[in-house]
Design an enzyme around this catalytic site. Sequence first.
Site, PDB file in Angstrom:
ATOM      1  N   ASP A 291      -3.607  -6.010   3.263  1.00 51.92           N
ATOM      2  CA  ASP A 291      -2.769  -6.173   2.086  1.00 51.92           C
ATOM      3  C   ASP A 291      -1.673  -5.115   2.185  1.00 51.92           C
ATOM      4  OD1 ASP A 291      -3.516  -7.061  -1.372  1.00 51.92           O
ATOM      5  OD2 ASP A 291      -1.634  -6.936  -0.264  1.00 51.92           O
TER       6      ASP A 291
HETATM    7  C1  GLC Z   1       0.336  -7.684  -2.853  1.00 50.93           C
HETATM    8  C2  GLC Z   1      -0.878  -8.458  -3.200  1.00 50.93           C
HETATM    9  C3  GLC Z   1      -1.162  -9.580  -2.261  1.00 50.93           C
HETATM   10  C4  GLC Z   1       0.146 -10.184  -1.784  1.00 50.93           C
HETATM   11  C5  GLC Z   1       0.868  -9.130  -0.950  1.00 50.93           C
HETATM   12  C6  GLC Z   1       2.215  -9.634  -0.425  1.00 50.93           C
HETATM   13  O1  GLC Z   1       0.276  -6.375  -3.208  1.00 50.93           O
HETATM   14  O2  GLC Z   1      -2.077  -7.747  -3.440  1.00 50.93           O
HETATM   15  O3  GLC Z   1      -1.994 -10.530  -2.946  1.00 50.93           O
HETATM   16  O4  GLC Z   1      -0.097 -11.344  -1.006  1.00 50.93           O
HETATM   17  O5  GLC Z   1       1.059  -7.938  -1.671  1.00 50.93           O
HETATM   18  O6  GLC Z   1       3.095  -9.841  -1.483  1.00 50.93           O
END
Ligand code: GLC
Length: 752
Positions: A291
């Site tokens: 993430d």
């Molecule tokens: C975020 C989220 C994740 C998302 C990623 C890209 O912080 O936790 O669910 O897909 O960043 O935007």
Amino acid sequence: MKKIILVFTVLLIIVGCNSPKNYSGKLSVIDLKVDSILSLMTLEEKIGQMNQYNGFWDLTGPAPNEGDAANKYNHLKQGLVGSMLNVRGVEDVIKVQKIAVEETRLGIPLIIGFDVVHGYETQSPIPLAESASWDLETIKKSAEMAAKEAAAAGINWTFAPMVDISRDARWGRVMEGAGEDAYLGSLIAKARIEGFQGDDLSKSNTIAACAKHFAGYGFAESGRDYNTVDVGTSTLYNTIFPPFKASVDAGVRTFMNSFNELNGIPATGNKFLQRDILKGKWNFDGFMVSDWGSIMEMIAHGHAKDKKHAAELAVNAGSDMDMESYVYVNELKTLIDEGKVNVTLIDDAVKRILKVKFELGLFDNPYRYCDLEREKEIIGSKEMHDAALDMAKKSIVLLKNDNDLLPLKKTGQKIALIGALASDKNSPLGSWRIAAKDNSAVSVLEGMQQYNENELVYAKGTDVSIGTHNFASEVKINTTDKSEFKKAISVARKADVVVLVLGEVGFQSGEARSRTELGLPGLQQELLEEIYKVNKNIVLVLNNGRPLAITWADKYISSIVEAWQLGSQSGNAIAQVLYGDYNPSGKLPMSFPRNVGQVPIYYNYKNTGRPGPKKEVFWSHYQDEKNSPLYPFGYGLSYTTFKYDNLQVSNVNNNKVNVSVQISNSGDVKGKEVVQLYIRDEVASVTRPVKELKGFELVELKPKEAKTIEFVLTDKELGFYNNEGAFIVEPGTFKVFVGGSSDKTLDADFEL
Ligand code: GLC
């Protein structure tokens, strides 16, 4: 790209002796191709595939020549970027893809990711709302449309579905999931993945899906986002894991890990999760993306001493791609030179990533998702909006209708429509609406205005929030400005019926949007009570991203509709339900608490050693609140009524149990009902919940029509995971429950 095709062709000729037609091993053609490319790559180029950057410069302007974006731009040119996110639109995707394909040594195409959580530009209802439909076909169609629209914009990978189970409405991201139940969550995960990926990932209207966030993120302590997760083995195996395992079984091509630590080890550096379970036991052959920044965040967690250590922990634990920590691209080579990371792990990660790129057809044509004409034709098309409207209507849950105020009469009524959310064209889009146009949702006011044979007067009543806000800013709640109360009360006084739209603005739920209170935010509760003083004929329509504790409203308001955040077609869907052109059929995927103090609250709780109620005080209860939720999991009303009769259990042999029930429409209008089947394993080596959903069927009946619904229970439904992670079925007494809600069922026993 020319280079790689030439080299590639030569390699396949060399490999040709093992050409697929003569090749009898387990490797697929794609595996052979991946191996061939891998053999061409330098270590730096391999590491580059494991590096994902956010769209990092104003793509409509000149490429940057200094600062951070310039480094990323140069990395792109050097073949040190494998993927980008938040680059969107055919024109911009072509720009970055051209650099990767035509300016780097090997021309390996980028995979372009984006949060297509519930739609791209056209928003369908938030996932929690879609889950309330219990309509797997429509949910799958919704994901299919989202994929088609996103793919038309050059996207080929979505960071969805979010499959985190959660029992805690304080957590803002409940809006993004499928609620509290692993069985329903697993089926919805499968539907969404099949919708996004279709039956051929290389088609230009399908995209790779991503099961996230692995794992346990929905169990953040106190419902506070990103907080510590400490769960027992039984919860991990029987509640948290199943939707992820269902995602693997559904063929999901990527996973994303989670920000939280799980039992002391951050998920991003958690070998048990990523290697032992996901890639080992479940044999997942796609790739794991971290993430955003979660690799680097292991320093803050107190698990990595610095960036280099974080990179070492993450890659050894099975995180294949680094989203925006910049540690793989900067640290992995040194770690390999120092012998702290084995190059075989790099090869494994890169093969996983290249495999998905091949499956997407990106090597055949890196621009297959880049068709300017198709982009114009598909994005925001009628097809998209029709699907969004259909999904939205089916997501609405009727919570109360005591005096049959609903459906509204279509003529001769003086209707007061009150609430800032009734004219809000942004909040219905939810919080994951990055590609949606601002103020593009059909508001309740606009939807109600389609029914123009009534007199409709609108008054705002009160602002929910102050000023503007967006994906990255806090929402300021209005707690002082009552300047519009008077007008709203006056309008309400003169009306036959008041439709009051209350709840949360779009960014009060979603990522980083936890709340400690679950009532109506700001001055809305006060407004509701003031309106109630002058007119009892109130239809309360909730617009919200999480279960709310609306105990006062439940006590005094005769009609209550749960309308979540329904996306681009919100107002039309709500109006069609309020006027009875669609008979509401939704059922709650998550319990609504009476009081935030009950949270986490869920239907499939354990009995404990002191269940109640009891006359004496020593049993599991509160002194100041009931144990039961305000509205339970699986609950939802209709404009008609349904009757259940004749529950039968038969053929209990070699763990196969047949269950049947008769359901009839005992009302005056056609309606849909979700017939739900629950079981209870009365005695087990690991205690089992008092109820567990193990089957449901969506059935539509005309007035007075009856139908017999049949279920078959097998090991899959009757078993559970023990604390060693083994799936077992134990003999003994079981209860089976069937009904239209988890708390209203017929029941019967059987012996296994
Ligand atoms: C975020 C989220 C994740 C998302 C990623 C890209 O912080 O936790 O669910 O897909 O960043 O935007």
